[in-house]
Design a protein around this motif. Structure first.
Motif, mmCIF file in Angstrom:
data_model
loop_
_atom_site.group_PDB
_atom_site.id
_atom_site.type_symbol
_atom_site.label_atom_id
_atom_site.label_comp_id
_atom_site.label_asym_id
_atom_site.label_seq_id
_atom_site.Cartn_x
_atom_site.Cartn_y
_atom_site.Cartn_z
ATOM 1 N N THR A 99 17.119 78.778 5.352
ATOM 2 C CA THR A 99 16.713 79.122 3.988
ATOM 3 C C THR A 99 17.825 79.861 3.265
ATOM 4 O OG1 THR A 99 14.391 79.236 4.657
ATOM 5 C CG2 THR A 99 14.976 80.300 2.589
ATOM 6 N N THR A 143 4.201 73.900 2.105
ATOM 7 C CA THR A 143 4.784 74.097 3.429
ATOM 8 C C THR A 143 5.189 75.548 3.630
ATOM 9 O OG1 THR A 143 5.557 71.830 3.576
ATOM 10 C CG2 THR A 143 6.692 73.433 4.944
ATOM 11 N N VAL A 145 7.165 78.673 4.962
ATOM 12 C CA VAL A 145 8.609 78.775 5.160
ATOM 13 C C VAL A 145 9.007 78.727 6.632
ATOM 14 C CG1 VAL A 145 9.135 79.975 3.007
ATOM 15 C CG2 VAL A 145 8.503 81.288 5.042
ATOM 16 N N THR A 147 9.363 76.690 8.814
ATOM 17 C CA THR A 147 9.579 75.280 9.112
ATOM 18 C C THR A 147 11.058 74.963 8.954
ATOM 19 O OG1 THR A 147 8.989 74.834 6.800
ATOM 20 C CG2 THR A 147 7.297 74.376 8.446
ATOM 21 N N LYS A 152 10.876 70.975 5.123
ATOM 22 C CA LYS A 152 10.809 71.425 3.726
ATOM 23 C C LYS A 152 11.219 70.308 2.769
ATOM 24 C CE LYS A 152 11.706 76.402 4.472
ATOM 25 N NZ LYS A 152 11.830 76.471 5.943
ATOM 26 N N SER A 155 8.473 68.209 1.415
ATOM 27 C CA SER A 155 7.351 68.962 0.858
ATOM 28 C C SER A 155 7.464 69.093 -0.659
ATOM 29 C CB SER A 155 7.324 70.362 1.490
ATOM 30 O OG SER A 155 7.417 70.268 2.895
ATOM 31 N N CYS A 158 7.078 75.485 -1.141
ATOM 32 C CA CYS A 158 6.951 76.347 0.034
ATOM 33 C C CYS A 158 6.072 77.552 -0.289
ATOM 34 C CB CYS A 158 8.327 76.815 0.501
ATOM 35 S SG CYS A 158 9.290 75.512 1.321
ATOM 36 N N ALA A 321 15.509 70.113 0.314
ATOM 37 C CA ALA A 321 14.777 71.253 0.868
ATOM 38 C C ALA A 321 14.842 72.468 -0.042
ATOM 39 C CB ALA A 321 15.337 71.601 2.251
ATOM 40 N N VAL A 325 11.717 75.488 -2.086
ATOM 41 C CA VAL A 325 11.927 76.933 -1.982
ATOM 42 C C VAL A 325 12.113 77.533 -3.377
ATOM 43 C CG1 VAL A 325 13.403 78.754 -1.071
ATOM 44 C CG2 VAL A 325 12.908 76.741 0.336
#
Length: 331
Positions: A99, A143, A145, A147, A152, A155, A158, A321, A325
């Protein structure tokens, strides 16, 4: 003043001052084995223009003595976007380092141990997410986080345990999908009218707590206030006095100041909160996360010295991804 055992360790002034923060939770003899690494890490951070982000489950000598930014997954994700440094060391598990890399693609992100994984992240694959989408067309996939970046990337948005309810209700829909933590999904579903389709992933730390554990704590520690992480089974959360993310639990202790409290989560969390609340008695049921405990002062020092264990994400996955986020952070 530090004890003779501590002073004889040859600790420099910086680590000696830092020990005052943690002397209530780290014995002097134990600190003697930490001081050299603490001093070396402080110097390596300066030399390499590096910052250390540490999760709430890190041990106190990391959390209170070498970390620059600490918090739960949401706080670390937010703060990762504001880091002004060349190197980020993530003292946590691999999905957290990914992340940080997503949000800082041009920075060097290091993790002290590549084996620091997560049972939740391991419980679901990108292929699973694609199958879920096929079976429930049109429903948003939220989803957690906890993961991998690859999951991600499949998805829509998040969430963390701290903002999951807000994310679920942000769609304004009667039904959503939440993956992969079944218990988090069920606990959030109990707080909203939104129907939540869940996956069968569990945290190996939190799933071990039982209602019987809570009842026994209340018998053995009269008046104890029980705080439970929402990754615990719903029947455990139902027995608790409060449920919330690690940040919410820490805030609860600071705001309410219970005379005696137990945190149903990874056991280093209690040590870290206790440092700032000497007037609160902490009952410590010790469920250790084997992945978080792979991070040590020694391997933090080594990754800074050698620049090893750099976290990389394929460009196509990184871009896909990062969007879920960023959507979470916008909410």
């Amino acid at each position: 003043m530090p004890s003779a055992a501590f002073a004889s360790a040859g600790a420099a002034v910086p680590s000696a001052a830092l020990y005052e923060r943690v002397r209530r939770v780290i014995p002097p003899m134990e600190w003697a084995s930490f001081a050299d690494d603490v001093d070396a890490i402080l110097e390596l951070k300066r030399r390499r223009n590096a910052v250390i982000l540490a999760h709430n489950y890190q041990t106190p000598e990391i959390f209170h003595c070498v970390a620059d930014i600490v918090g739960d997954s949401l706080a670390l994700a937010r703060e990762a976007t504001r880091v002004d440094a060349d190197v980020i060391v993530l003292a946590g598990v691999h999905f957290m380092a990914e992340t940080a890399k997503m949000l800082n693609p041009d920075k060097t992100v290091l993790i002290p141990d590549l084996g620091a994984g997560c049972s939740l992240a391991d419980s679901i694959t990108p292929e699973d997410v694609r199958l879920i989408r096929q079976r429930h067309p049109g429903l948003p996939i939220i989803t957690y986080v906890n993961t991998s970046a690859a999951v991600k990337a499949e998805s829509d948005i998040c969430c963390t345990s701290g903002n999951a309810l807000k994310i679920v209700e942000s769609f304004g829909l009667p039904e959503v999908i939440m993956i992969p933590d079944e218990y988090l999904a069920r606990n959030i579903a109990a707080e909203t009218a939104v129907k939540i389709i869940a996956w069968k992933g569990h945290c190996e730390v939190h799933e071990r707590f039982t209602p019987a554990d809570v009842q026994e704590m209340r018998r053995n520690w009269p008046g104890v206030v029980v705080l439970a992480h929402p990754e615990c089974p719903p029947e455990v959360v139902a027995e608790a006095d409060f449920s919330g993310s690690t940040a919410h639990m820490s805030n609860y202790v600071g705001d309410v100041k219970p005379s005696r409290v137990v945190l149903l989560t990874e056991c280093s969390m209690s040590d870290n909160v206790a440092v700032n609340h000497p007037d609160v008695e902490f009952v410590r049921p010790c469920n250790l996360c084997p992945h978080m405990k792979r991070i040590t002062l020694g391997n933090i020092r080594r990754c800074l010295e050698l620049g090893e264990h750099e976290v990389t994400i394929p460009a196509d996955i990184l871009e896909r991804a990062r969007l879920p986020v960023e959507r979470m952070l916008a909410v």
